[in-house]
Scaffold this motif. Structure first.
Motif, PDB file in Angstrom:
ATOM      1  N   LYS A 145     -23.400  53.179  14.182  1.00 26.46           N
ATOM      2  CA  LYS A 145     -22.904  52.466  14.685  1.00 26.46           C
ATOM      3  C   LYS A 145     -22.877  51.463  13.442  1.00 26.46           C
ATOM      4  O   LYS A 145     -21.611  50.422  12.692  1.00 26.46           O
ATOM      5  CB  LYS A 145     -23.118  51.294  15.657  1.00 26.46           C
ATOM      6  CG  LYS A 145     -22.877  52.123  16.880  1.00 26.46           C
ATOM      7  CD  LYS A 145     -22.481  51.257  17.402  1.00 26.46           C
ATOM      8  CE  LYS A 145     -22.480  52.253  19.254  1.00 26.46           C
ATOM      9  NZ  LYS A 145     -22.953  50.565  20.574  1.00 26.46           N
ATOM     10  N   ALA A 146     -23.282  52.276  12.442  1.00 30.12           N
ATOM     11  CA  ALA A 146     -22.818  51.106  10.947  1.00 30.12           C
ATOM     12  C   ALA A 146     -21.346  51.825  10.701  1.00 30.12           C
ATOM     13  O   ALA A 146     -21.657  52.424  10.645  1.00 30.12           O
ATOM     14  CB  ALA A 146     -24.615  51.688   9.476  1.00 30.12           C
ATOM     15  N   PRO A 147     -21.595  49.753   9.903  1.00 25.47           N
ATOM     16  CA  PRO A 147     -20.125  49.505   8.991  1.00 25.47           C
ATOM     17  C   PRO A 147     -19.585  50.687   7.797  1.00 25.47           C
ATOM     18  O   PRO A 147     -18.237  50.927   7.441  1.00 25.47           O
ATOM     19  CB  PRO A 147     -19.333  48.762   9.787  1.00 25.47           C
ATOM     20  CG  PRO A 147     -21.033  48.163   8.868  1.00 25.47           C
ATOM     21  CD  PRO A 147     -21.351  48.693   9.269  1.00 25.47           C
ATOM     22  N   VAL A 148     -20.956  50.845   6.915  1.00 29.31           N
ATOM     23  CA  VAL A 148     -20.884  51.387   5.687  1.00 29.31           C
ATOM     24  C   VAL A 148     -22.188  52.313   5.826  1.00 29.31           C
ATOM     25  O   VAL A 148     -22.749  52.820   6.798  1.00 29.31           O
ATOM     26  CB  VAL A 148     -21.469  50.394   4.695  1.00 29.31           C
ATOM     27  CG1 VAL A 148     -20.237  49.144   5.347  1.00 29.31           C
ATOM     28  CG2 VAL A 148     -22.085  49.238   5.252  1.00 29.31           C
ATOM     29  N   GLY A 149     -22.186  53.560   4.613  1.00 24.11           N
ATOM     30  CA  GLY A 149     -23.228  54.125   4.198  1.00 24.11           C
ATOM     31  C   GLY A 149     -25.187  53.269   4.359  1.00 24.11           C
ATOM     32  O   GLY A 149     -24.599  51.716   3.924  1.00 24.11           O
ATOM     33  N   LEU A 150     -25.326  53.619   4.863  1.00 26.31           N
ATOM     34  CA  LEU A 150     -27.100  52.708   5.094  1.00 26.31           C
ATOM     35  C   LEU A 150     -28.262  54.117   5.044  1.00 26.31           C
ATOM     36  O   LEU A 150     -28.446  54.868   5.760  1.00 26.31           O
ATOM     37  CB  LEU A 150     -26.943  52.552   6.960  1.00 26.31           C
ATOM     38  CG  LEU A 150     -28.094  51.595   7.028  1.00 26.31           C
ATOM     39  CD1 LEU A 150     -28.470  50.450   6.298  1.00 26.31           C
ATOM     40  CD2 LEU A 150     -28.506  51.057   8.758  1.00 26.31           C
ATOM     41  N   PRO A 167     -18.943  51.824   1.402  1.00 22.00           N
ATOM     42  CA  PRO A 167     -20.396  51.681   0.189  1.00 22.00           C
ATOM     43  C   PRO A 167     -21.703  51.937   0.804  1.00 22.00           C
ATOM     44  O   PRO A 167     -21.615  51.917   1.921  1.00 22.00           O
ATOM     45  CB  PRO A 167     -19.595  49.677  -0.829  1.00 22.00           C
ATOM     46  CG  PRO A 167     -19.344  49.512   1.087  1.00 22.00           C
ATOM     47  CD  PRO A 167     -18.373  50.473   1.218  1.00 22.00           C
ATOM     48  N   VAL A 168     -22.343  51.772  -0.242  1.00 20.98           N
ATOM     49  CA  VAL A 168     -24.139  52.098   0.191  1.00 20.98           C
ATOM     50  C   VAL A 168     -24.806  50.473   0.301  1.00 20.98           C
ATOM     51  O   VAL A 168     -24.788  50.622  -1.051  1.00 20.98           O
ATOM     52  CB  VAL A 168     -24.417  52.926  -0.129  1.00 20.98           C
ATOM     53  CG1 VAL A 168     -25.996  53.687   0.064  1.00 20.98           C
ATOM     54  CG2 VAL A 168     -23.770  54.035   0.524  1.00 20.98           C
ATOM     55  N   VAL A 169     -25.560  50.766   1.839  1.00 20.75           N
ATOM     56  CA  VAL A 169     -25.946  49.729   1.461  1.00 20.75           C
ATOM     57  C   VAL A 169     -27.645  50.127   1.926  1.00 20.75           C
ATOM     58  O   VAL A 169     -28.148  51.106   2.541  1.00 20.75           O
ATOM     59  CB  VAL A 169     -26.069  48.041   2.462  1.00 20.75           C
ATOM     60  CG1 VAL A 169     -27.264  47.027   2.448  1.00 20.75           C
ATOM     61  CG2 VAL A 169     -24.871  47.701   2.399  1.00 20.75           C
ATOM     62  N   THR A 170     -28.604  49.804   1.017  1.00 25.80           N
ATOM     63  CA  THR A 170     -29.870  49.949   0.951  1.00 25.80           C
ATOM     64  C   THR A 170     -30.839  49.137   1.367  1.00 25.80           C
ATOM     65  O   THR A 170     -30.985  47.891   0.746  1.00 25.80           O
ATOM     66  CB  THR A 170     -30.489  50.727  -0.450  1.00 25.80           C
ATOM     67  OG1 THR A 170     -29.386  51.710  -0.764  1.00 25.80           O
ATOM     68  CG2 THR A 170     -31.767  51.600  -0.554  1.00 25.80           C
ATOM     69  N   VAL A 171     -31.686  49.521   2.567  1.00 26.65           N
ATOM     70  CA  VAL A 171     -32.625  48.282   3.028  1.00 26.65           C
ATOM     71  C   VAL A 171     -33.910  48.816   2.772  1.00 26.65           C
ATOM     72  O   VAL A 171     -34.671  50.156   3.786  1.00 26.65           O
ATOM     73  CB  VAL A 171     -32.816  48.724   4.638  1.00 26.65           C
ATOM     74  CG1 VAL A 171     -33.081  47.008   4.933  1.00 26.65           C
ATOM     75  CG2 VAL A 171     -31.077  48.338   5.114  1.00 26.65           C
TER      76      VAL A 171
END
Length: 210
Positions: A145-150, A167-171
């Protein structure tokens, strides 16, 4: 030999006992009593536990959980501590380890991190690797359900794609922290986030997890 699941079970029971029935948790709207009842129902009432994943059965599941919530708090703690009934599938060591290691770790942190004076818990490397393995396997489901790349990344560089997109978010964080983030406890997870600020804002408020 004690399993990870058994160790987390006993720690969860101790924390719930020490916190008291009205203590807050990270589970929205649940007190420690509510969380304890959830854990007991999941192990002892498989007919009700199905409502956790099957929408039409949710109302019945909640009704049964409410019945357990009304039990004495000390009884709920003891039921958690002693484990499932003898004939329960959860009573099999391998099933317990597979089904409960993550469940109990997350709920343990739900209790710990809802308290104002909580401090990070250092996990042993073996347990950290176990949590990372589970995170890798469940990443796509937890991040669906992430609204962006994760992307989830350990400090050692190992990564798992939880959701494809831009876009991508890197955690980045230790396995236990990444697991909590992916399970929807973003505010409580000690991680670093990289990416577009708007995308970061969207993923930190998204309904991740089961």
């Amino acid at each position: 030999m004690s399993t990870h699941a058994k160790r987390e079970r006993l720690l969860l029971a101790d924390l719930l006992e020490g916190a008291g029935p009205e203590a807050p948790t990270l589970c929205h709207g649940w007190t420690a009593r509510d969380l304890a009842a959830h854990v007991v129902v999941r192990e002892r009432r498989p007919d009700a536990a199905a409502g956790l994943v099957i929408g039409p059965l949710k109302t019945r599941s909640e009704r049964i959980r409410d019945e357990f919530t009304s039990k004495p708090y000390e009884e709920l703690i003891q039921l958690i501590r002693t484990g499932p009934p003898r004939m329960s599938p959860f009573g099999v060591k391998q099933v317990d380890e597979a089904a409960n290691t993550v469940e109990f770790y997350v709920h343990t942190e739900d209790v710990r991190r809802a308290q104002p004076d909580w401090t990070p818990r250092e996990l042993d490397p073996v347990f950290a690797d176990v949590l990372w393995s589970r995170t890798e396997k469940a990443a796509r489901m937890l991040g669906r359900k992430a609204p962006v790349g994760l992307v989830l990344r350990r400090p050692n560089g190992q990564t798992a794609v939880a959701h494809k997109g831009t876009p991508v978010v890197t955690v980045t964080g230790e396995p236990g922290e990444l697991l909590l983030f992916a399970f929807g406890r973003q505010d409580a997870a000690r991680v670093e986030l990289e990416g577009d600020q708007d995308a970061i804002g969207r993923v930190t408020t998204a309904k991740l997890g089961m």
